[in-house]
Design a protein around this motif. Structure first.
Motif, mmCIF file in Angstrom:
data_model
loop_
_atom_site.group_PDB
_atom_site.id
_atom_site.type_symbol
_atom_site.label_atom_id
_atom_site.label_comp_id
_atom_site.label_asym_id
_atom_site.label_seq_id
_atom_site.Cartn_x
_atom_site.Cartn_y
_atom_site.Cartn_z
ATOM 1 N N LYS A 1 0.927 -1.147 -0.121
ATOM 2 C CA LYS A 1 0.057 -0.030 -0.127
ATOM 3 C C LYS A 1 0.650 1.215 -0.036
ATOM 4 O O LYS A 1 1.990 1.338 0.553
ATOM 5 C CB LYS A 1 -1.042 -0.016 1.237
ATOM 6 C CG LYS A 1 -1.854 -1.057 1.228
ATOM 7 C CD LYS A 1 -2.684 -1.099 2.464
ATOM 8 C CE LYS A 1 -4.061 -2.154 2.340
ATOM 9 N NZ LYS A 1 -4.990 -2.175 3.394
ATOM 10 N N THR B 1 -1.136 6.924 1.306
ATOM 11 C CA THR B 1 -2.535 7.051 1.080
ATOM 12 C C THR B 1 -3.381 5.947 1.275
ATOM 13 O O THR B 1 -4.549 6.129 1.525
ATOM 14 C CB THR B 1 -2.933 7.734 -0.082
ATOM 15 O OG1 THR B 1 -2.598 6.848 -1.170
ATOM 16 C CG2 THR B 1 -2.017 9.154 -0.193
ATOM 17 N N GLY B 2 -2.911 4.627 1.454
ATOM 18 C CA GLY B 2 -3.503 3.561 1.865
ATOM 19 C C GLY B 2 -4.093 2.740 0.469
ATOM 20 O O GLY B 2 -4.923 1.799 0.961
ATOM 21 N N LYS B 3 -3.743 3.060 -0.451
ATOM 22 C CA LYS B 3 -4.096 2.609 -1.700
ATOM 23 C C LYS B 3 -3.065 1.404 -2.085
ATOM 24 O O LYS B 3 -1.896 1.463 -1.754
ATOM 25 C CB LYS B 3 -4.254 3.549 -2.872
ATOM 26 C CG LYS B 3 -5.474 4.562 -2.907
ATOM 27 C CD LYS B 3 -5.361 5.610 -4.138
ATOM 28 C CE LYS B 3 -6.500 6.628 -3.857
ATOM 29 N NZ LYS B 3 -6.772 7.407 -5.014
#
Length: 282
Positions: free
Chosen positions: A250, A253-255
């Motif tokens: 990831k 930004t958590g994507k």
């Protein structure tokens, strides 16, 4: 109602075409993306898929079913040769994904089973009987087999419902893919099984290479509707998974990181195409 696993064997009589990679990725997508209880049965004494899945286990949190490197104390050889209950040789990789591992000790099984059960059908039934307690515990089972006509390969054909053929856009692989399908047709007739070809996956195509393009065009003519539309191009991330295990890294930004996301999407698309192909047989 009890589960009855759909069983898949992934094949080609040429090594290094992507069979094990396909087993690893499709089983991962089945478990992680589709939330299906999934098992990989490693029938290759090299144990490459067992090793990759063990590394995969380390890439995920305890909440996701991962953790420290596993010790595969028990393997399929202990089940088949030493009467170990099969459930005791199954190890969790991530949530919904388990493996029945193999290692080099499995090499002894070929001679042993031929001595104990001279008839091919008895060999297949013996293996099927030993593994059958797992068939009602899973939604999907994938068999990883060596690239040869062996007791392991034939037993997987005997147990499986579906075969996925891997095709590299090279002359030898094209020929071996056809030989595999011809042998499968013979096997189905000889042993009266219901095995069906559910898809042919074009693998590691060089999109800009003229020879690969020509081979792919020939494959379209030869395999027709069996050939999947999703093509697995040369992919550095897939190659990395051999040494790192399957990842879903990831960003800050958590994507999901781009190359992981792109690689997994390829096999999600393959998974969905295979599901569509299965409806042709209903």
């Amino acid at each position: 109602m009890k589960k009855r696993a759909e069983k898949y064997v992934v094949g080609n009589f040429k090594g290094g075409v992507g069979k094990s990679t396909t087993v690893q990725m499709l089983s991962f997508e089945s478990a992680f993306s589709r939330n299906l209880k999934t098992l990989v049965v490693d029938l290759d004494m090299q144990g490459n898929t067992s090793d990759v899945l063990n590394l995969t286990h380390m890439n995920y949190s305890e909440e996701e079913g991962g953790g420290d490197l596993l010790n595969f104390e028990n393997t399929i050889n202990d089940v088949l040769m030493y009467n170990l209950p099969v459930e005791e040789a199954v190890y969790p990789i991530i949530n919904n994904l388990d493996v029945l591992p193999a290692n080099i000790s499995f090499e002894m099984f070929d001679d042993w089973v031929k001595k104990e059960y001279p008839e091919s059908t008895d060999q297949f039934r013996y293996i099927e009987n030993k593994l059958s307690p797992l068939f009602e515990k899973y939604d999907r089972i994938y068999f990883d087999v060596p690239p040869s006509i062996s007791v392991y390969t034939k037993s997987a054909m005997y147990m499986a419902d579906w075969v996925i053929v891997i095709l590299q856009t090279q002359v030898k692989s094209m020929r071996n893919g056809l030989q595999y399908m011809e042998y499968m047709e013979y096997f189905v007739d000889e042993f009266e099984t219901s095995l069906k070809v559910v898809g042919v996956i074009p693998f590691m195509l060089e999109a800009s290479d003229a020879v690969d393009k020509e081979m792919y065009a020939q494959a379209q003519q030869i395999y027709g509707e069996h050939l999947l539309n999703t093509v697995v191009l040369k992919n550095a991330r897939l190659k990395r998974y051999d040494g790192s295990g399957i990842t879903l890294e990831k960003t800050k930004t958590g994507k999901i990181e781009y190359w992981d996301r792109r690689t997994h999407q390829i096999f999600k698309d393959i998974y969905d195409e295979i599901e569509t192909h299965k409806t042709w047989f209903n």
